[in-house]
Design a protein around this motif. Sequence first.
Motif, PDB file in Angstrom:
ATOM      1  N   ASN A 109       0.844  -1.210   0.000  1.00 46.94           N
ATOM      2  CA  ASN A 109       0.000   0.000   0.000  1.00 46.94           C
ATOM      3  C   ASN A 109       0.876   1.255   0.000  1.00 46.94           C
ATOM      4  N   ILE A 110       0.227   2.404  -0.194  1.00 49.33           N
ATOM      5  CA  ILE A 110       0.984   3.651  -0.390  1.00 49.33           C
ATOM      6  C   ILE A 110       1.818   4.005   0.854  1.00 49.33           C
ATOM      7  N   ASN A 111       1.292   3.731   2.039  1.00 50.32           N
ATOM      8  CA  ASN A 111       2.018   4.087   3.265  1.00 50.32           C
ATOM      9  C   ASN A 111       3.354   3.358   3.373  1.00 50.32           C
ATOM     10  N   THR A 112       3.364   2.086   2.946  1.00 51.74           N
ATOM     11  CA  THR A 112       4.623   1.319   3.014  1.00 51.74           C
ATOM     12  C   THR A 112       5.667   1.913   2.080  1.00 51.74           C
ATOM     13  N   LEU A 113       5.206   2.471   0.951  1.00 54.70           N
ATOM     14  CA  LEU A 113       6.144   3.062  -0.018  1.00 54.70           C
ATOM     15  C   LEU A 113       6.944   4.204   0.599  1.00 54.70           C
ATOM     16  N   ALA A 114       6.310   4.924   1.519  1.00 54.93           N
ATOM     17  CA  ALA A 114       6.967   6.113   2.074  1.00 54.93           C
ATOM     18  C   ALA A 114       8.215   5.757   2.878  1.00 54.93           C
ATOM     19  N   THR A 115       8.334   4.498   3.319  1.00 53.13           N
ATOM     20  CA  THR A 115       9.514   4.111   4.115  1.00 53.13           C
ATOM     21  C   THR A 115      10.614   3.503   3.240  1.00 53.13           C
ATOM     22  N   SER A 116      10.424   3.485   1.910  1.00 54.01           N
ATOM     23  CA  SER A 116      11.388   2.772   1.060  1.00 54.01           C
ATOM     24  C   SER A 116      12.691   3.549   0.870  1.00 54.01           C
ATOM     25  N   TRP A 117      12.678   4.871   1.129  1.00 58.45           N
ATOM     26  CA  TRP A 117      13.899   5.669   0.868  1.00 58.45           C
ATOM     27  C   TRP A 117      15.054   5.258   1.764  1.00 58.45           C
ATOM     28  N   THR A 118      14.771   4.681   2.948  1.00 54.22           N
ATOM     29  CA  THR A 118      15.869   4.265   3.822  1.00 54.22           C
ATOM     30  C   THR A 118      16.503   2.983   3.319  1.00 54.22           C
ATOM     31  N   LYS A 119      15.763   2.240   2.505  1.00 55.36           N
ATOM     32  CA  LYS A 119      16.218   0.903   2.133  1.00 55.36           C
ATOM     33  C   LYS A 119      16.961   0.882   0.806  1.00 55.36           C
ATOM     34  N   ALA A 120      16.430   1.608  -0.188  1.00 60.12           N
ATOM     35  CA  ALA A 120      17.077   1.622  -1.507  1.00 60.12           C
ATOM     36  C   ALA A 120      16.977   3.040  -2.067  1.00 60.12           C
ATOM     37  N   PRO A 121      17.843   3.944  -1.582  1.00 65.66           N
ATOM     38  CA  PRO A 121      17.700   5.354  -1.972  1.00 65.66           C
ATOM     39  C   PRO A 121      17.827   5.588  -3.476  1.00 65.66           C
ATOM     40  N   ALA A 122      18.771   4.890  -4.139  1.00 68.40           N
ATOM     41  CA  ALA A 122      18.956   5.129  -5.582  1.00 68.40           C
ATOM     42  C   ALA A 122      17.721   4.697  -6.353  1.00 68.40           C
ATOM     43  N   LEU A 123      17.186   3.540  -5.970  1.00 67.63           N
ATOM     44  CA  LEU A 123      15.992   3.031  -6.651  1.00 67.63           C
ATOM     45  C   LEU A 123      14.783   3.934  -6.384  1.00 67.63           C
TER      46      LEU A 123
END
Length: 348
Positions: free
Chosen positions: A225-239
């Motif tokens: 869901n959209i909320n989970t996407l918001a935490t992705s920058w810590t995991k794969a910043p380039a992607l």
Amino acid sequence: MNPYILAILLFGLGLGTTITFASSHWLLAWMGLEMNTLAIIPLMAQHHHPRAIEATTKYFLTQAAAAATLLFASVTNAWLTGQWEIQQITHPLPSTMITVALALKIGLAPLHAWLPEVLQGLDLTTGLILSTWQKLAPFALILQIQPSNSTLLIILGLTSTLIGGWGGLNQTQLRKILAYSSIAHLGWMILVLQFSPSITLLTLLTYLVMTFSTFLLFKLNKATNINTLATSWTKAPALTALTPLILLSLGGLPPLTGFMPKWLILQELTKQDLAPAATLAALSALLSLYFYLRLSYAMSLTISPNNLTGTTPWRFPSTQLTYPLATSTAMTICLLPLTPAISALLNP
């Protein structure tokens, strides 16, 4: 799942599609479609979860209804004309019935209601197979019969682009958004099918590449869901920085790959004196663009709140192969400059 069983099921998927591709007889084509359906059902139901079982049941019932209609239409055609050949559909009644049955199989509006519900109940890998591979066999049949009822195709195409844009606006679940995105893209393909099958094929290929990238991206982030996407920058910043480009390519913005098929389709529709249809399709693309922008904004332009509920869940390093994602992302973003070469190949 046992790897041997998985291998058999994937082989069944491949074989079913290949049989439909290679067949010139309606019974063989129908058999390939049935093999396809029966091979993916265990993959859909492998997670013993009520949502997965519900999605599998809905999928089975819709596909069975579509296959039965297809069989009935081909028998009717044989009865009326004495022909079992796929390309010998001359009578308008079986031609229309077959078009509607195949539209139900791939999820064109207004026969689309099963697709978002089914996709929402599946995991991302099976959802990827359903959104890409499972579209190939019915599409091969649609391309072969070249349906004679042009008004029906234009109505199906325009309804799909509008509903695909409209339905995704209010969604927070990524799989449902991707389902509506799929409906909209299929609408574009069907719209131009009778005028230029080669552009339809090109649109299908670019859709497959872009959807492949998007599903792998969500799978890497374990996001549904959209909320989970918001935490992705810590995991794969380039992607995460590249993600808006993938999503905007799906939306069809220049200078990305997704602009190419939309550009060629609008050009072809204008050539055929269908300016109102082209205008409506272009406006419906704006609807789709809104929810892709919404995803891009949530993923790349916001930092998730750092309270306890919003903290990034503990994650092990991903075991997913990144080469397929890297290749498909490059293709999703960079292929627009090849448009003149592709146009030359399409119109020799």
